[in-house]
Design a protein around this motif. Structure first.
Motif, short mmCIF file in Angstrom:
data_model
loop_
_atom_site.label_atom_id
_atom_site.label_comp_id
_atom_site.label_asym_id
_atom_site.label_seq_id
_atom_site.Cartn_x
_atom_site.Cartn_y
_atom_site.Cartn_z
N VAL A 64 0.83 -1.21 0.00
CA VAL A 64 0.00 0.00 0.00
C VAL A 64 0.86 1.25 0.00
CG1 VAL A 64 -1.76 1.29 1.26
CG2 VAL A 64 -1.86 -1.21 1.21
N VAL A 65 0.48 2.19 -0.87
CA VAL A 65 1.08 3.52 -0.85
C VAL A 65 0.05 4.48 -0.28
CG1 VAL A 65 2.05 5.38 -2.24
CG2 VAL A 65 2.54 3.00 -2.83
N VAL A 66 0.38 5.04 0.87
CA VAL A 66 -0.48 6.01 1.55
C VAL A 66 -0.11 7.38 1.00
CG1 VAL A 66 -1.08 7.06 3.75
CG2 VAL A 66 -0.66 4.60 3.62
N ALA A 67 -0.99 7.93 0.17
CA ALA A 67 -0.73 9.24 -0.45
C ALA A 67 -1.58 10.29 0.25
CB ALA A 67 -1.06 9.19 -1.94
N ASP A 68 -0.95 11.39 0.63
CA ASP A 68 -1.67 12.43 1.35
C ASP A 68 -0.97 13.76 1.13
OD1 ASP A 68 -3.99 12.29 3.58
OD2 ASP A 68 -2.65 13.97 4.01
N LEU A 69 -1.72 14.83 1.27
CA LEU A 69 -1.14 16.16 1.13
C LEU A 69 -0.06 16.40 2.17
CD1 LEU A 69 -1.45 18.81 -0.50
CD2 LEU A 69 -3.09 19.58 1.23
N ASP A 70 -0.22 15.83 3.35
CA ASP A 70 0.73 15.97 4.45
C ASP A 70 1.66 14.76 4.47
OD1 ASP A 70 1.97 15.90 7.04
OD2 ASP A 70 0.43 17.28 7.79
N LEU A 71 2.91 14.95 4.06
CA LEU A 71 3.86 13.83 3.97
C LEU A 71 4.09 13.18 5.32
CD1 LEU A 71 5.91 12.08 2.50
CD2 LEU A 71 7.61 13.89 2.84
N ALA A 72 4.27 13.97 6.36
CA ALA A 72 4.54 13.41 7.68
C ALA A 72 3.39 12.52 8.14
CB ALA A 72 4.79 14.52 8.70
N LYS A 73 2.16 12.96 7.92
CA LYS A 73 1.01 12.15 8.31
C LYS A 73 0.91 10.89 7.45
CE LYS A 73 -1.83 15.89 10.23
NZ LYS A 73 -3.08 16.68 10.08
N ALA A 74 1.25 11.02 6.17
CA ALA A 74 1.22 9.85 5.28
C ALA A 74 2.22 8.81 5.74
CB ALA A 74 1.52 10.29 3.85
N GLN A 75 3.42 9.25 6.09
CA GLN A 75 4.45 8.32 6.54
C GLN A 75 4.09 7.69 7.87
OE1 GLN A 75 7.81 11.02 6.28
NE2 GLN A 75 8.43 10.19 4.29
N ALA A 81 4.06 -0.98 3.40
CA ALA A 81 3.46 0.30 3.05
C ALA A 81 4.50 1.41 3.11
CB ALA A 81 2.30 0.62 4.00
N ILE A 82 4.30 2.41 2.26
CA ILE A 82 5.10 3.62 2.32
C ILE A 82 4.16 4.82 2.27
CG2 ILE A 82 7.11 2.58 1.21
CD1 ILE A 82 6.32 4.21 -1.34
N GLY A 83 4.62 5.95 2.75
CA GLY A 83 3.86 7.19 2.67
C GLY A 83 4.50 8.14 1.69
N VAL A 84 3.68 8.78 0.86
CA VAL A 84 4.19 9.75 -0.11
C VAL A 84 3.35 11.02 -0.06
CG1 VAL A 84 5.05 7.95 -1.66
CG2 VAL A 84 2.78 8.92 -2.05
N ALA A 85 3.97 12.13 -0.41
CA ALA A 85 3.23 13.39 -0.52
C ALA A 85 2.49 13.40 -1.85
CB ALA A 85 4.19 14.57 -0.43
N ALA A 86 1.26 13.87 -1.85
CA ALA A 86 0.50 13.92 -3.09
C ALA A 86 -0.52 15.04 -3.05
CB ALA A 86 -0.21 12.58 -3.33
N ASN A 87 -0.18 16.15 -3.67
CA ASN A 87 -1.16 17.20 -3.94
C ASN A 87 -1.85 16.80 -5.24
OD1 ASN A 87 -2.66 19.42 -4.60
ND2 ASN A 87 -0.95 20.87 -4.57
N VAL A 88 -3.02 16.20 -5.14
CA VAL A 88 -3.65 15.60 -6.32
C VAL A 88 -4.06 16.65 -7.35
CG1 VAL A 88 -4.43 13.56 -5.08
CG2 VAL A 88 -5.94 15.56 -5.22
#
Length: 678
Positions: free
Chosen positions: A446-457, A469-476
């Motif tokens: 799973v890739v957790v994509a979110d505007l807030d990178l710290a929260k995604a990670q 799983a990894i977290g990535v920054a994503a301004n969609v």
């Protein structure tokens, strides 16, 4: 209470296994002999504690040890039917077990129980295997170690190899260990400390000899045009190639990928000897069981275009499959297991790096680590001599060994989403986080994509290691940011299979209070954002040729005219129609596109917590804390909807049961008649 000998063995194993210079992941085994009390007779009994099948030295615990009675194990020598039937002895180990629980004995158990030493280590160090795979390995063993280490010619692991090493120990009382031709090393000692010291001495002495006496250019210099391309270009090229390569590697069964552009890999791929050495394949059984007998090497320089590389990779893949089929046909016997697949597990692209594959991320990553071990082995062997791995016939005997087949058969049945790679937007909280959690629990990467990178990670870390799983920054709403997030996905896991467009926000306002900025913000995030994510991911999905799923988390409001939310409901209707349009367009590629229409998801919702809940509560004239129950009371089922209910719907839509369903909108609203689809 842990037996002192066991505690000592586990500590030694962990120290040795923690250093990749000593052994590869899950490679090798250690043992100790000692006395304990027989719980039946109350008399002392001599036992062997040995690392069990499938364990890893670096993380070994007492539960990972097999415990056997030495008298019964050694009694097997008298009934040993000979090397042609040595596989039967593995089943006999079960009748030597002592006590309850413990791990299953491995094929190397005989090596530890028959050698006359209280402590034995069998390891796969790169430096040791370099000597073991050198053309003049026997002479090098004598030159490097004198009479303290004895050469043992290649023999497949098993009971006979245990007898061979036991004979070496008996005939060479001055020796502290062996070099096992084509394989690794074994060392022993009267104490745990002595065995560990002897293991380390063999490894360090071999490494020092290679460094002092070996060629400084063992791979024959660089090939012009095959050097590593600059960092940013290299990563972009890898991301562009990854989906196609993963699709090729998944022709027989879906695979997860891993990418590395470590210097050791890039330097090898740029060398003159790389093509010839890669064609020889790996030698240590642990290596080729993880990497297949040899890798697939792209034979184009790094200056080739991506299109040229892809075209040639497709040609080479067809050749690789035909070559592997020929290898199987040449060595298979009537009782051999069926061929497990003809796709490469290691794909090497000069100037770019190495792509490795496995049934899950951990297996894929470890396969890559093993090929790095193989590169180090080839470097050491070529520095002193000529790299000479075991024959293809011997590799086949191990790769299609009945015991290896039995080990594979014991593996747990894969979960529904194992091998699938999911990209979930807005997944650091609320519905998105529940979806990510459910997919990870079902075996997906799973890739957790979110505007807030710290929260995604942070959310990704809750799901497990970076193999999960990894977290990535994503301004969609930003095309470049979306591309970067999808690139990070395919580089982390090899590709992408499942996209969930969940990112969203809402401003609850009537028409006359809704500003142009309000309208643009909501449409940028949900309508435009979903479009950008779907478009960018679709490129990878099409390149993979493995099908896939796109799921839109729309809303009951996409079909229901609720009060005071013109911008939100309009963009949700936009998303709902994107589902229909993309289901038609992507269907020819095997990609299913479906939507989910939740309603009243108050608990855990990021949208409701950010002010939407207060606005909707005011609109309906209820207290904000009662809003969830208010929504529930107006439904047919009178049951509150929570994020996990939406996650359940995603699981079902993307699982095997609805493989023929696309263009569907699933209500998850406890029944709102006004939102029934017509």
């Amino acid at each position: 209470m842990t037996h002192p000998t066991v505690a000592e063995l586990v500590a030694r194993s962990n120290r040795l296994g923690a250093d990749p210079r000593n052994t590869n992941y899950a490679g090798g085994n250690t043992s100790a002999q000692g006395t304990d009390v027989d719980p039946v007779t109350g008399e002392p009994v001599e036992l062997l504690w040995v690392k069990g099948s499938g364990g890893d030295l670096g993380t070994l615990t007492e539960q990972g040890l097999a415990v056997l009675r030495l008298d019964r194990l050694r009694a097997l020598v008298a009934v040993y039917p000979g090397v042609d039937r040595e596989d039967e002895m593995v089943a006999a180990f079960d009748f030597c077990l002592h006590g309850k629980g413990g791990a299953a004995p491995s094929i190397d158990t005989a090596m530890h129980g028959l050698v006359d030493a209280a402590h034995v280590d069998h390891l796969h160090p790169d430096a040791g295997i370099a000597i073991a795979t050198a053309a003049d390995g026997p002479a090098l063993t004598t030159a490097i170690f004198g009479d303290k280490v004895v050469w043992v010619p290649w023999r497949r692991p098993g009971f006979q190899l245990g007898l061979d090493i036991a004979a070496v120990k008996a005939q060479n009382p001055q020796a502290v260990g062996t070099i096992l031709g084509g394989h690794g090393i074994t060392a022993w000692g009267d104490t745990s400390a002595e065995a560990e010291a002897n293991s380390r001495w063999i490894i360090e002495t071999a490494a020092a000899h290679i460094a002092e006496h070996g060629s400084q250019d063992p791979f024959g210099g660089a090939r012009a045009g095959f050097e590593a391309v600059p960092d940013d270009e290299r990563r972009a090229r890898a991301a562009a190639l990854a989906p196609t390569i993963r699709g090729l590697a998944s022709t027989d069964r879906p695979m997860v990928g891993h990418f590395t552009d470590a210097d050791v890999v890039l330097d090898f791929l740029a060398s003159a000897k790389a093509p010839a050495l890669a064609a020889l394949g790996t030698s240590c059984p642990d290596h080729f069981l993880r990497t297949k007998v040899k890798p697939m090497l792209l034979d184009l320089p790094a200056t080739a275009t991506t299109a040229e590389q892809i075209a040639r990779l497709r040609e080479l893949h067809a050749e690789y499959r035909a070559d592997y089929q020929a290898y199987y046909d040449a060595h298979a016997t009537p009782d051999s297991p069926a061929m497990r697949g003809a796709d490469p597990l290691i794909v090497l692209v000069p100037g770019v790096g190495m792509f490795s594959y496995g049934a899950n991320k951990q297996t894929a990553r470890v396969a890559g680590e093993f090929y790095v071990n193989a590169i180090n082995v080839m470097r050491g062997a070529e520095a002193l001599s000529t790299y000479t791995p075991i024959s293809d016939a011997e590799k086949f005997r191990i790769e299609y060994w009945s015991l290896e087949e039995a080990k594979l058969a014991r593996m747990p049945r894969p979960k529904s989403h194992q091998g699938r790679i999911a990209f979930v937007t807005g997944a650091a909280s609320g519905i998105g986080k529940a979806i990510a959690t459910r997919l990870a629990a079902e075996g997906a990467c799973v890739v957790v994509a979110d505007l807030d990178l710290a929260k995604a990670q942070a959310a990704a870390a809750e799901l497990g290691s970076t193999d999960v799983a990894i977290g990535v920054a994503a301004n969609v709403a930003d095309a470049a940011a979306v591309q970067a997030a999808i690139d990070a996905t395919v580089l982390a896991f090899g590709g992408i299979d499942l996209v969930v467009n969940n990112a969203g926000l809402s401003l609850s306002k009537p028409l006359l209070e809704t500003t142009e900025a309000d309208w643009d913000l909501q449409h940028d995030v949900m309508a435009k954002g979903s479009f950008l994510v779907a478009k960018t991911a679709a490129r990878a999905l099409v390149d993979q040729q493995m099908g896939g799923d796109v799921v839109y988390i729309s809303s009951k409001n996409s079909v229901f005219a609720g009060p005071n939310n013109i911008a939100y409901s309009a963009t949700k209707a936009d998303q709902a129609h994107q589902v229909r349009l993309l289901a038609v367009e992507l269907g020819e590629h095997g990609v299913r596109v479906n939507g989910i229409n939740p309603d009243g998801v108050v608990r855990g919702s990021g949208i409701f917590a950010s002010g939407w809940g207060a606005n909707r509560a005011a609109t309906y004239g209820v207290a904000e804390e009662d809003l969830g129950q208010f929504y529930a009371n107006r439904t047919i089922l009178k049951r509150e909807v929570v994020p996990e209910n939406v996650a359940d719907a995603v699981y079902v839509l993307t699982g095997p049961e609805l493989s023929r369903t696309t263009g569907l909108h699933v209500p998850v609203d406890s029944g709102v008649a006004a939102a029934f689809l017509r």
